[in-house]
Scaffold this motif. Structure first.
Motif, PDB file in Angstrom:
ATOM      1  N   PRO A   2      -0.288 -45.413   2.081  1.00  0.00           N
ATOM      2  CA  PRO A   2       0.321 -44.279   2.782  1.00  0.00           C
ATOM      3  C   PRO A   2      -0.547 -43.027   2.870  1.00  0.00           C
ATOM      4  O   PRO A   2      -1.029 -42.508   1.855  1.00  0.00           O
ATOM      5  CB  PRO A   2       1.590 -44.022   1.965  1.00  0.00           C
ATOM      6  CG  PRO A   2       1.938 -45.355   1.399  1.00  0.00           C
ATOM      7  CD  PRO A   2       0.615 -45.994   1.074  1.00  0.00           C
ATOM      8  N   SER A   3      -0.736 -42.583   4.117  1.00  0.00           N
ATOM      9  CA  SER A   3      -1.543 -41.384   4.369  1.00  0.00           C
ATOM     10  C   SER A   3      -1.229 -40.867   5.764  1.00  0.00           C
ATOM     11  O   SER A   3      -0.622 -41.565   6.587  1.00  0.00           O
ATOM     12  CB  SER A   3      -3.044 -41.701   4.247  1.00  0.00           C
ATOM     13  OG  SER A   3      -3.435 -42.659   5.220  1.00  0.00           O
ATOM     14  N   LEU A   4      -1.651 -39.641   6.022  1.00  0.00           N
ATOM     15  CA  LEU A   4      -1.479 -39.012   7.322  1.00  0.00           C
ATOM     16  C   LEU A   4      -2.806 -38.381   7.704  1.00  0.00           C
ATOM     17  O   LEU A   4      -3.283 -37.463   7.025  1.00  0.00           O
ATOM     18  CB  LEU A   4      -0.365 -37.962   7.255  1.00  0.00           C
ATOM     19  CG  LEU A   4       0.141 -37.339   8.546  1.00  0.00           C
ATOM     20  CD1 LEU A   4       0.752 -38.398   9.469  1.00  0.00           C
ATOM     21  CD2 LEU A   4       1.161 -36.251   8.256  1.00  0.00           C
ATOM     22  N   ASP A   5      -3.434 -38.891   8.777  1.00  0.00           N
ATOM     23  CA  ASP A   5      -4.727 -38.384   9.250  1.00  0.00           C
ATOM     24  C   ASP A   5      -4.512 -37.491  10.464  1.00  0.00           C
ATOM     25  O   ASP A   5      -3.878 -37.912  11.445  1.00  0.00           O
ATOM     26  CB  ASP A   5      -5.657 -39.545   9.629  1.00  0.00           C
ATOM     27  CG  ASP A   5      -6.044 -40.393   8.436  1.00  0.00           C
ATOM     28  OD1 ASP A   5      -6.392 -39.826   7.389  1.00  0.00           O
ATOM     29  OD2 ASP A   5      -5.998 -41.634   8.547  1.00  0.00           O
ATOM     30  N   PHE A   6      -5.059 -36.278  10.424  1.00  0.00           N
ATOM     31  CA  PHE A   6      -4.955 -35.326  11.522  1.00  0.00           C
ATOM     32  C   PHE A   6      -6.273 -35.314  12.297  1.00  0.00           C
ATOM     33  O   PHE A   6      -7.340 -35.083  11.713  1.00  0.00           O
ATOM     34  CB  PHE A   6      -4.659 -33.925  10.983  1.00  0.00           C
ATOM     35  CG  PHE A   6      -3.352 -33.816  10.261  1.00  0.00           C
ATOM     36  CD1 PHE A   6      -2.202 -33.436  10.925  1.00  0.00           C
ATOM     37  CD2 PHE A   6      -3.266 -34.093   8.890  1.00  0.00           C
ATOM     38  CE1 PHE A   6      -0.980 -33.326  10.259  1.00  0.00           C
ATOM     39  CE2 PHE A   6      -2.063 -33.994   8.218  1.00  0.00           C
ATOM     40  CZ  PHE A   6      -0.918 -33.610   8.905  1.00  0.00           C
ATOM     41  N   ILE A   7      -6.197 -35.545  13.609  1.00  0.00           N
ATOM     42  CA  ILE A   7      -7.393 -35.754  14.427  1.00  0.00           C
ATOM     43  C   ILE A   7      -7.379 -34.807  15.613  1.00  0.00           C
ATOM     44  O   ILE A   7      -6.345 -34.623  16.261  1.00  0.00           O
ATOM     45  CB  ILE A   7      -7.447 -37.227  14.900  1.00  0.00           C
ATOM     46  CG1 ILE A   7      -7.536 -38.158  13.679  1.00  0.00           C
ATOM     47  CG2 ILE A   7      -8.607 -37.473  15.841  1.00  0.00           C
ATOM     48  CD1 ILE A   7      -6.853 -39.457  13.864  1.00  0.00           C
ATOM     49  N   ASP A   8      -8.534 -34.188  15.905  1.00  0.00           N
ATOM     50  CA  ASP A   8      -8.603 -33.265  17.041  1.00  0.00           C
ATOM     51  C   ASP A   8      -8.994 -33.989  18.318  1.00  0.00           C
ATOM     52  O   ASP A   8      -9.203 -35.209  18.322  1.00  0.00           O
ATOM     53  CB  ASP A   8      -9.540 -32.086  16.745  1.00  0.00           C
ATOM     54  CG  ASP A   8     -10.999 -32.510  16.581  1.00  0.00           C
ATOM     55  OD1 ASP A   8     -11.381 -33.614  17.034  1.00  0.00           O
ATOM     56  OD2 ASP A   8     -11.778 -31.727  16.000  1.00  0.00           O
ATOM     57  N   GLU A   9      -9.097 -33.230  19.411  1.00  0.00           N
ATOM     58  CA  GLU A   9      -9.363 -33.823  20.720  1.00  0.00           C
ATOM     59  C   GLU A   9     -10.725 -34.495  20.798  1.00  0.00           C
ATOM     60  O   GLU A   9     -10.939 -35.416  21.595  1.00  0.00           O
ATOM     61  CB  GLU A   9      -9.262 -32.725  21.788  1.00  0.00           C
ATOM     62  CG  GLU A   9      -9.332 -33.243  23.209  1.00  0.00           C
ATOM     63  CD  GLU A   9      -9.167 -32.139  24.236  1.00  0.00           C
ATOM     64  OE1 GLU A   9      -9.141 -32.454  25.442  1.00  0.00           O
ATOM     65  OE2 GLU A   9      -9.076 -30.956  23.844  1.00  0.00           O
ATOM     66  N   GLU A  10     -11.659 -34.055  19.958  1.00  0.00           N
ATOM     67  CA  GLU A  10     -12.997 -34.646  19.950  1.00  0.00           C
ATOM     68  C   GLU A  10     -13.067 -35.927  19.127  1.00  0.00           C
ATOM     69  O   GLU A  10     -14.103 -36.582  19.072  1.00  0.00           O
ATOM     70  CB  GLU A  10     -14.013 -33.633  19.398  1.00  0.00           C
ATOM     71  CG  GLU A  10     -14.037 -32.301  20.138  1.00  0.00           C
ATOM     72  CD  GLU A  10     -14.304 -32.484  21.617  1.00  0.00           C
ATOM     73  OE1 GLU A  10     -15.191 -33.288  21.957  1.00  0.00           O
ATOM     74  OE2 GLU A  10     -13.607 -31.844  22.426  1.00  0.00           O
ATOM     75  N   GLY A  11     -11.968 -36.263  18.469  1.00  0.00           N
ATOM     76  CA  GLY A  11     -11.953 -37.470  17.646  1.00  0.00           C
ATOM     77  C   GLY A  11     -12.371 -37.222  16.212  1.00  0.00           C
ATOM     78  O   GLY A  11     -12.624 -38.175  15.466  1.00  0.00           O
ATOM     79  N   ASN A  12     -12.439 -35.953  15.807  1.00  0.00           N
ATOM     80  CA  ASN A  12     -12.802 -35.621  14.426  1.00  0.00           C
ATOM     81  C   ASN A  12     -11.559 -35.602  13.547  1.00  0.00           C
ATOM     82  O   ASN A  12     -10.518 -35.048  13.946  1.00  0.00           O
ATOM     83  CB  ASN A  12     -13.473 -34.247  14.364  1.00  0.00           C
ATOM     84  CG  ASN A  12     -14.704 -34.169  15.248  1.00  0.00           C
ATOM     85  OD1 ASN A  12     -15.586 -35.015  15.169  1.00  0.00           O
ATOM     86  ND2 ASN A  12     -14.758 -33.149  16.097  1.00  0.00           N
ATOM     87  N   VAL A  13     -11.665 -36.198  12.376  1.00  0.00           N
ATOM     88  CA  VAL A  13     -10.572 -36.158  11.408  1.00  0.00           C
ATOM     89  C   VAL A  13     -10.610 -34.800  10.721  1.00  0.00           C
ATOM     90  O   VAL A  13     -11.518 -34.507   9.948  1.00  0.00           O
ATOM     91  CB  VAL A  13     -10.671 -37.298  10.386  1.00  0.00           C
ATOM     92  CG1 VAL A  13      -9.534 -37.200   9.369  1.00  0.00           C
ATOM     93  CG2 VAL A  13     -10.629 -38.654  11.080  1.00  0.00           C
ATOM     94  N   MET A  14      -9.622 -33.948  11.017  1.00  0.00           N
ATOM     95  CA  MET A  14      -9.584 -32.590  10.477  1.00  0.00           C
ATOM     96  C   MET A  14      -9.137 -32.579   9.019  1.00  0.00           C
ATOM     97  O   MET A  14      -9.580 -31.755   8.224  1.00  0.00           O
ATOM     98  CB  MET A  14      -8.631 -31.728  11.303  1.00  0.00           C
ATOM     99  CG  MET A  14      -8.989 -31.601  12.773  1.00  0.00           C
ATOM    100  SD  MET A  14      -7.895 -30.416  13.613  1.00  0.00           S
ATOM    101  CE  MET A  14      -6.308 -31.241  13.463  1.00  0.00           C
ATOM    102  N   ALA A  15      -8.214 -33.464   8.682  1.00  0.00           N
ATOM    103  CA  ALA A  15      -7.683 -33.528   7.319  1.00  0.00           C
ATOM    104  C   ALA A  15      -7.005 -34.868   7.129  1.00  0.00           C
ATOM    105  O   ALA A  15      -6.555 -35.499   8.090  1.00  0.00           O
ATOM    106  CB  ALA A  15      -6.689 -32.395   7.068  1.00  0.00           C
TER     107      ALA A  15
ATOM    108  N   ASP B 200       1.316 -40.441  -2.631  1.00  0.00           N
ATOM    109  CA  ASP B 200       1.625 -41.355  -3.740  1.00  0.00           C
ATOM    110  C   ASP B 200       3.041 -41.902  -3.629  1.00  0.00           C
ATOM    111  O   ASP B 200       3.581 -42.458  -4.581  1.00  0.00           O
ATOM    112  CB  ASP B 200       1.423 -40.657  -5.090  1.00  0.00           C
ATOM    113  CG  ASP B 200       2.212 -39.351  -5.209  1.00  0.00           C
ATOM    114  OD1 ASP B 200       3.070 -39.095  -4.339  1.00  0.00           O
ATOM    115  OD2 ASP B 200       1.967 -38.585  -6.162  1.00  0.00           O
ATOM    116  N   LYS B 201       3.650 -41.729  -2.459  1.00  0.00           N
ATOM    117  CA  LYS B 201       4.952 -42.310  -2.155  1.00  0.00           C
ATOM    118  C   LYS B 201       4.820 -43.270  -0.985  1.00  0.00           C
ATOM    119  O   LYS B 201       3.961 -43.071  -0.113  1.00  0.00           O
ATOM    120  CB  LYS B 201       5.975 -41.215  -1.797  1.00  0.00           C
ATOM    121  CG  LYS B 201       6.360 -40.303  -2.943  1.00  0.00           C
ATOM    122  CD  LYS B 201       7.450 -39.341  -2.493  1.00  0.00           C
ATOM    123  CE  LYS B 201       7.894 -38.424  -3.614  1.00  0.00           C
ATOM    124  NZ  LYS B 201       8.980 -37.510  -3.152  1.00  0.00           N
ATOM    125  N   ALA B 202       5.706 -44.254  -0.939  1.00  0.00           N
ATOM    126  CA  ALA B 202       5.632 -45.281   0.108  1.00  0.00           C
ATOM    127  C   ALA B 202       6.369 -44.815   1.366  1.00  0.00           C
ATOM    128  O   ALA B 202       7.401 -45.373   1.751  1.00  0.00           O
ATOM    129  CB  ALA B 202       6.221 -46.592  -0.404  1.00  0.00           C
TER     130      ALA B 202
END
Length: 322
Positions: free
Chosen positions: A45-58, A63-65
């Motif tokens: 489990p994770s959350l990836d934040f991506i900008d318009e250029e395709g860069n992973v910002m954060a 630790d929860k499902a």
């Protein structure tokens, strides 16, 4: 005396460690001015934040499902899990938890209706839908069919598909009274409302040995079937944009672009076992669940790919209002 001081020091140190461990976990903040597409990944489990250029910002690592997420307006994200007994709401701009709310095990979906500033939780253990305001205060609850899951809203109505049943429930959002029930196929999943043609479209997996190979079109007022659109195999991810409907069939790894009249304008094989598609800026973005990759498509071609966490399952979009 020295022993007492040493014992006091050890006790104080343990207290500090214990208090630190009890502190709420926070994540990297996401500036309010930034647009993003976020991938909720559920195998790890994770959350990836991506900008318009395709860069992973954060990347927020959990630790929860969590098995689902949605945006509550611009600066709040709600996280939930089918086997979790609470939902968690975080502020994106600080990365800190705003509140948690106890719920029954069995949450299947959470839907936010911006027009009334309420969110709705469906539950497969209790077979209910429950409404809340944005602060997490419970407003109303209603018993539904077997395994309620997909939701959509239009004006003052909430539409709920009962996944392991053969009916769709139409409810009044203000108090969740049931106004209509429509016959639908079992294992229906994925839904969009086409207000331009007064239709509701529903996809699905299919039941037993007969997989679903079409999106059904229903009259939004009466529930009468108006037709179907062939989209083999298992069209389950549907998203409406301002001028088209995006559909992914995860059985065939296929993306379909459909106009509001139900005509497929083009299609493309993309991703490995995709469940979800969304629009972000000028791109159509497909999430590959098995290859952990987002595909950014423009003019019918993949322009770039972005690696994300394992099991990309949902896409959240926030765009600036310029």
């Amino acid at each position: 005396m020295m022993l007492k001081k040493w014992v006091f020091f050890i006790f104080s140190f343990i207290q500090i460690i214990w208090l630190a461990g009890c502190a709420e976990k926070s994540f990297e903040p996401i500036n309010r001015s930034l647009s993003f597409i976020a991938s909720l990944n559920i195998q790890e489990p994770s959350l990836d934040f991506i900008d318009e250029e395709g860069n992973v910002m954060a990347s927020w690592i959990f630790d929860k499902a969590y098995t689902g997420a949605l945006l509550l307006d611009k600066d709040r994200v709600l996280l939930y899990g089918n086997q979790l007994d609470q939902i968690d709401v975080y502020a994106l701009s600080t990365g800190k938890k705003l509140y948690s709310k106890k719920v029954k095990l069995g949450t299947t979906n959470v839907y936010y209706a911006a027009q009334v500033k309420q969110f709705f939780i469906t539950n497969s253990t209790t077979n209910t839908v429950t409404s809340f305001d944005v602060e997490g205060n419970e407003l109303a609850s209603q018993q539904l069919g077997n395994y309620p899951m997909s939701m959509a809203s239009y004006k003052d109505k909430l539409y709920v598909v009962n996944y392991k049943d053969t009916k769709l429930s139409v409810l009044a959002m203000k108090d969740l009274t049931i106004e209509q029930e429509w016959p639908i196929d079992k294992s229906s999943h994925g839904m969009v409302i086409i207000e331009e043609t007064n239709e509701l479209w529903i996809g699905g997996h299919g039941a037993g040995s007969k997989p679903n190979s079409s999106v059904k079109r229903f009259d939004l007022t009466t529930g009468a079937v108006r037709g179907e659109i062939e989209m083999p195999l298992m069209p389950v991810g549907l998203t409406k944009t301002k001028d088209k409907v995006l559909v992914v069939s995860h059985g065939h790894n296929e993306l379909y672009i459909v106009d509001f009249k139900g005509t497929v304008t083009w299609q493309k094989e993309v991703g490995a076992n995709p469940f979800v598609v969304n629009q972000f800026k000028d791109y159509i973005v497909v999430a590959g669940y098995d290859d952990h990759t987002l595909y950014f498509i423009n003019d019918g071609q993949v322009q770039k790919t972005v690696d994300v966490g394992k099991g990309a399952f949902q896409l959240l979009v926030r765009e600036d209002e310029k």
